[in-house]
Design an enzyme around this catalytic site. Structure first.
Site, PDB file in Angstrom:
ATOM      1  N   SER A   1     -98.565  12.282-105.520  1.00  0.00           N
ATOM      2  CA  SER A   1     -99.058  12.876-106.767  1.00  0.00           C
ATOM      3  C   SER A   1     -99.549  11.784-107.704  1.00  0.00           C
ATOM      4  O   SER A   1     -99.020  10.659-107.700  1.00  0.00           O
ATOM      5  CB  SER A   1     -97.898  13.624-107.429  1.00  0.00           C
ATOM      6  OG  SER A   1     -98.205  13.926-108.768  1.00  0.00           O
TER       7      SER A   1
ATOM      8  N   TYR B   1     -88.437  14.176-110.049  1.00  0.00           N
ATOM      9  CA  TYR B   1     -89.515  14.627-109.140  1.00  0.00           C
ATOM     10  C   TYR B   1     -90.484  13.475-108.870  1.00  0.00           C
ATOM     11  O   TYR B   1     -90.801  13.154-107.720  1.00  0.00           O
ATOM     12  CB  TYR B   1     -90.258  15.832-109.753  1.00  0.00           C
ATOM     13  CG  TYR B   1     -91.634  16.035-109.185  1.00  0.00           C
ATOM     14  CD1 TYR B   1     -91.805  16.595-107.928  1.00  0.00           C
ATOM     15  CD2 TYR B   1     -92.782  15.634-109.891  1.00  0.00           C
ATOM     16  CE1 TYR B   1     -93.077  16.747-107.378  1.00  0.00           C
ATOM     17  CE2 TYR B   1     -94.043  15.786-109.355  1.00  0.00           C
ATOM     18  CZ  TYR B   1     -94.185  16.340-108.103  1.00  0.00           C
ATOM     19  OH  TYR B   1     -95.443  16.477-107.569  1.00  0.00           O
TER      20      TYR B   1
ATOM     21  N   LYS C   1     -91.471  11.023-105.364  1.00  0.00           N
ATOM     22  CA  LYS C   1     -92.807  10.731-104.812  1.00  0.00           C
ATOM     23  C   LYS C   1     -92.973   9.219-104.651  1.00  0.00           C
ATOM     24  O   LYS C   1     -93.448   8.740-103.612  1.00  0.00           O
ATOM     25  CB  LYS C   1     -93.913  11.301-105.708  1.00  0.00           C
ATOM     26  CG  LYS C   1     -93.976  12.820-105.739  1.00  0.00           C
ATOM     27  CD  LYS C   1     -94.338  13.414-104.390  1.00  0.00           C
ATOM     28  CE  LYS C   1     -94.281  14.926-104.361  1.00  0.00           C
ATOM     29  NZ  LYS C   1     -94.326  15.499-103.005  1.00  0.00           N
TER      30      LYS C   1
ATOM     31  N   PHE D   1    -104.431  15.059-107.709  1.00  0.00           N
ATOM     32  CA  PHE D   1    -104.529  15.339-109.131  1.00  0.00           C
ATOM     33  C   PHE D   1    -104.136  16.821-109.332  1.00  0.00           C
ATOM     34  O   PHE D   1    -103.090  17.209-108.836  1.00  0.00           O
ATOM     35  CB  PHE D   1    -105.890  14.855-109.681  1.00  0.00           C
ATOM     36  CG  PHE D   1    -105.831  13.341-109.844  1.00  0.00           C
ATOM     37  CD1 PHE D   1    -105.789  12.505-108.724  1.00  0.00           C
ATOM     38  CD2 PHE D   1    -105.673  12.763-111.089  1.00  0.00           C
ATOM     39  CE1 PHE D   1    -105.605  11.118-108.850  1.00  0.00           C
ATOM     40  CE2 PHE D   1    -105.504  11.378-111.230  1.00  0.00           C
ATOM     41  CZ  PHE D   1    -105.472  10.563-110.107  1.00  0.00           C
TER      42      PHE D   1
END
Ligand code: UD1
Length: 332
Positions: free
Chosen positions: A124, A148, A152, A177
């Site tokens: 992300s 979160y 990633k 995105f």
């Protein structure tokens, strides 16, 4: 190629399965229905006109995943399965670290053991943190502001380290995105459970009359109209980036932004939605949402130069396809 798709019934996973079949590949899906409905598999099979091998379960279940690699000839992995709600990750950090990191570790370990050579990970743009856009892949990543985002960043690191030790294991990290829109059939799209956190699902609920107005989080950002700016990308464009990554990524570690390079404000998205779909979205301009940044958009040059990949669908198409799906699924 025959591709194991973890989380293949989710929003991005399901659209990517369609792209795989369009390009002559096949999928084996594993999904635990934690954020997907049972009907998605049927709809996918209708769209691609073929049965798809499906395993119900969680990818942290290593016995289950091992059996998939034993029973199917897998050429590559698309690893989508993860929890993704920022606010929830702050409340339940253990749940996020346990699920997201164990999932990455389990699937990567077993893929390596079964000599799979291609692994694509759903990362992300949140990994960049709060720094000026456009984001490009060589920028330093700032510390994540929530669990979160940390999962990633950590999953990226785990996969880079594995590929460093085993260069035949080619890893592609796709930094998404803001995916919105839906397949143009209107059969599949994004249907989060409960109150939506993200902009487009919230707009759709307002358009359907389920909620009275859209809360616009912030009117004093240093942007054209004061609302937040993001790089919205059509989910089918994002899906196609995965197929390009599987077919064309060459290096042991390949890191790509997947965005359009174009920022749009909340108010611009609302305007496009209203104009394209002839629906009014009442607004409630309110305070900034904690943790949001003002502007986020991609520098999309690297994936274009290295994989020849470019997005094709504009914001008008995104809002039109999103509404088409929402209307259909609400009346189903
Ligand atoms: C969010 C996550 C990001 C994650 C991504 C997954 C945060 C802070 N970031 O991105 O880490 O990878 O989802 O899809 O949660 N907005 C409104 N009203 C709403 C909802 C959103 O005005 O009801 C605004 C937001 O302030 C923002 C824009 O719309 O400016 C987009 O928000 P959203 O769709 O939640 O995505 P991100 O915050 O960019």
């Amino acid at each position: 190629m025959n591709i194991l798709v973890t989380g293949g019934l989710g929003f991005i996973g399901s659209h990517t399965v369609v792209s795989l079949y369009e390009r002559g590949h096949q999928a084996v899906i594993i999904d635990d229905y934690s954020n997907a409905s049972k009907e998605v598999l049927e709809k996918l099979e209708t769209l691609i006109q073929s049965k798809i091998p499906f395993i119900e379960g969680n990818v942290t279940d290593s016995k289950l995943v091992e059996n998939i690699f034993k029973n199917h000839q897998i050429d590559g992995v698309l690893h989508f399965a993860a929890f993704k709600a920022v606010g929830e990750s702050v409340e339940k950090p253990i749940m996020y670290y346990e699920n997201n990191l164990n999932a990455t570790l389990t699937v990567a370990k077993l893929a390596l053991e079964h000599k799979v050579k291609k692994f694509v990970f759903s990362s992300s743009c949140t990994v960049y943190g709060d720094q000026p856009s456009p984001f490009h892949e060589e920028m330093d990543l700032l510390p994540a502001t929530n669990p979160y985002g940390a999962t990633k960043q950590m999953s990226e690191q785990i996969l880079k380290d594995i590929s460093f030790a085993h260069p035949e294991f080619k890893v592609t990290l796709l930094r998404y995105f803001n995916p919105i829109g839906a397949h143009d059939s209107g059969l599949i799209g994004e249907s989060p459970l409960g109150v939506p956190n993200n902009l487009m699902p919230y707009i759709l609920d307002v358009a359907l009359g389920k909620r009275p107005h859209l809360n616009v989080y912030g009117s004093d950002y240093p942007t054209l109209d004061g609302s937040g700016v993001r790089d919205y990308i059509h989910v089918m464009d994002l899906a196609e980036a995965h197929v390009a990554a599987l077919e064309k990524s060459l290096k042991p570690v390949n890191i790509y932004n997947v965005g359009t390079g174009q920022g749009s404000s909340v108010l611009e998205v609302v305007k496009a939605f209203e104009t394209m779909n002839d629906v009014k979205i009442p607004l409630n301009i309110t305070a900034r949402r904690p943790g949001d940044i003002a502007v986020s958009f991609a520098d999309p040059a690297k994936i274009k130069n290295e994989l020849g990949y470019q997005t094709k669908r504009d914001l008008n198409q995104m809002v039109k396809d999103a509404w088409n799906f929402a209307k259909r699924s609400n009346h189903a």
